[in-house]
Design a protein around this motif. Structure first.
Motif, short mmCIF file in Angstrom:
data_model
loop_
_atom_site.label_atom_id
_atom_site.label_comp_id
_atom_site.label_asym_id
_atom_site.label_seq_id
_atom_site.Cartn_x
_atom_site.Cartn_y
_atom_site.Cartn_z
N PRO A 1 47.31 34.06 35.03
CA PRO A 1 46.61 34.91 35.99
C PRO A 1 45.13 35.14 35.65
O PRO A 1 44.28 35.21 36.54
N ALA A 2 44.78 35.22 34.37
CA ALA A 2 43.38 35.44 33.99
C ALA A 2 42.53 34.23 34.36
O ALA A 2 41.39 34.38 34.83
N LEU A 3 43.05 33.02 34.17
CA LEU A 3 42.32 31.82 34.57
C LEU A 3 42.17 31.80 36.08
O LEU A 3 41.09 31.51 36.60
N GLN A 4 43.22 32.15 36.79
CA GLN A 4 43.14 32.18 38.25
C GLN A 4 42.13 33.22 38.72
O GLN A 4 41.40 32.98 39.69
N ASP A 5 42.06 34.36 38.04
CA ASP A 5 41.04 35.36 38.38
C ASP A 5 39.64 34.82 38.14
O ASP A 5 38.73 35.04 38.95
N ALA A 6 39.43 34.11 37.04
CA ALA A 6 38.12 33.53 36.74
C ALA A 6 37.70 32.57 37.84
O ALA A 6 36.55 32.57 38.31
N VAL A 7 38.63 31.75 38.30
CA VAL A 7 38.35 30.79 39.38
C VAL A 7 38.03 31.54 40.68
O VAL A 7 37.09 31.17 41.40
N LEU A 8 38.76 32.59 40.97
CA LEU A 8 38.49 33.39 42.17
C LEU A 8 37.11 34.03 42.10
O LEU A 8 36.36 34.03 43.08
N LEU A 9 36.75 34.55 40.94
CA LEU A 9 35.43 35.17 40.78
C LEU A 9 34.31 34.17 40.97
O LEU A 9 33.30 34.46 41.62
N VAL A 10 34.46 32.96 40.43
CA VAL A 10 33.46 31.91 40.64
C VAL A 10 33.34 31.61 42.12
O VAL A 10 32.25 31.44 42.65
N SER A 11 34.47 31.56 42.79
CA SER A 11 34.47 31.28 44.22
C SER A 11 33.67 32.33 44.99
O SER A 11 32.88 32.01 45.88
N GLU A 12 33.88 33.60 44.66
CA GLU A 12 33.16 34.67 45.35
C GLU A 12 31.65 34.59 45.11
O GLU A 12 30.86 34.73 46.03
N LEU A 13 31.26 34.35 43.85
CA LEU A 13 29.83 34.28 43.55
C LEU A 13 29.18 33.06 44.18
O LEU A 13 28.07 33.13 44.71
N ALA A 14 29.86 31.92 44.16
CA ALA A 14 29.32 30.71 44.79
C ALA A 14 29.22 30.89 46.30
O ALA A 14 28.23 30.45 46.92
N THR A 15 30.20 31.54 46.89
CA THR A 15 30.16 31.80 48.34
C THR A 15 28.96 32.66 48.68
O THR A 15 28.28 32.41 49.69
N ASN A 16 28.67 33.66 47.86
CA ASN A 16 27.49 34.51 48.12
C ASN A 16 26.21 33.70 48.11
O ASN A 16 25.32 33.91 48.93
N VAL A 17 26.08 32.77 47.18
CA VAL A 17 24.88 31.93 47.12
C VAL A 17 24.78 31.08 48.39
O VAL A 17 23.72 30.99 49.00
N VAL A 18 25.88 30.46 48.78
CA VAL A 18 25.87 29.58 49.95
C VAL A 18 25.55 30.37 51.21
O VAL A 18 24.76 29.94 52.05
N ARG A 19 26.12 31.55 51.34
CA ARG A 19 25.91 32.35 52.56
C ARG A 19 24.59 33.11 52.59
O ARG A 19 23.99 33.28 53.64
N HIS A 20 24.16 33.60 51.43
CA HIS A 20 23.03 34.52 51.42
C HIS A 20 21.82 34.04 50.63
O HIS A 20 20.82 34.74 50.56
N GLY A 21 21.93 32.87 50.01
CA GLY A 21 20.82 32.35 49.20
C GLY A 21 19.63 31.95 50.06
O GLY A 21 19.75 31.83 51.29
N PRO A 22 18.49 31.72 49.42
CA PRO A 22 17.29 31.31 50.16
C PRO A 22 17.53 30.03 50.94
O PRO A 22 18.13 29.08 50.43
N LEU A 23 17.05 29.99 52.17
CA LEU A 23 17.28 28.83 53.03
C LEU A 23 16.71 27.54 52.46
O LEU A 23 17.27 26.47 52.68
N LEU A 24 15.62 27.62 51.75
CA LEU A 24 14.99 26.41 51.22
C LEU A 24 15.57 25.96 49.88
O LEU A 24 15.22 24.90 49.37
N GLU A 25 16.45 26.75 49.32
CA GLU A 25 17.03 26.40 48.03
C GLU A 25 18.02 25.25 48.21
O GLU A 25 18.88 25.27 49.07
N ARG A 26 17.88 24.25 47.36
CA ARG A 26 18.75 23.07 47.46
C ARG A 26 19.95 23.14 46.54
O ARG A 26 20.99 22.57 46.84
N GLU A 27 19.82 23.82 45.40
CA GLU A 27 20.90 23.85 44.42
C GLU A 27 21.05 25.24 43.82
O GLU A 27 20.15 26.06 43.91
N PHE A 28 22.20 25.45 43.22
CA PHE A 28 22.43 26.65 42.41
C PHE A 28 23.17 26.20 41.16
O PHE A 28 23.69 25.08 41.09
#
Length: 133
Positions: free
Chosen positions: A37-64
């Motif tokens: 479960p702890a590994l699964q939580d870590a994966v879920l947390l990465v997913s949430e943070l990556a989603t925030n970058v994709v949805r809310h990051g600067p439009l001109l940013e190419r990578e994170f």
């Protein structure tokens, strides 16, 4: 023993799934069970943070960047960096809203989380996921 891996991904919705797989694979390669479960939580947390970058990051940013560090005490440090300067903040979300709960999930699962500025190079959101075996 401390083990760290960092990688850059394009700012694209498909990168969220790739970030999850890479973090899961890195932790599994370092001896963590995929059904833990702890590994699964870590994966879920990465997913949430990556989603925030994709949805809310600067439009001109190419990578994170995503970095995952397995610490000697069994905890896991996760960092997601982008060029955006606005810090993510918890907000009140009504039951009818379809979005806006990601940071509440992070708040509830992570042992600790925060944001630090990288000056003109954006910010890094970091969190500690405890109890990764």
């Amino acid at each position: 023993m401390v083990r760290r891996n960092a990688f850059r991904l394009p700012r694209h919705p498909a990168s969220v799934g790739l970030a999850r797989r890479r973090v899961r694979d890195h932790l599994a390669d370092w001896g963590h069970r995929s059904d833990d479960p702890a590994l699964q939580d870590a994966v879920l947390l990465v997913s949430e943070l990556a989603t925030n970058v994709v949805r809310h990051g600067p439009l001109l940013e190419r990578e994170f960047e995503v970095a995952v560090t397995a610490l000697a005490d069994g905890s896991c440090l996760i960092e997601v960096s982008d060029e955006g300067r606005l810090e993510p903040r918890l907000r009140v979300v009504t039951a009818l809203e379809e979005a806006g709960r990601g940071l509440h999930l992070v708040e509830g699962i992570a042992a600790a989380w925060g944001v630090w500025s990288r000056g003109p190079h954006g910010k890094t959101v970091c969190l500690v996921q405890a109890d990764t075996p």
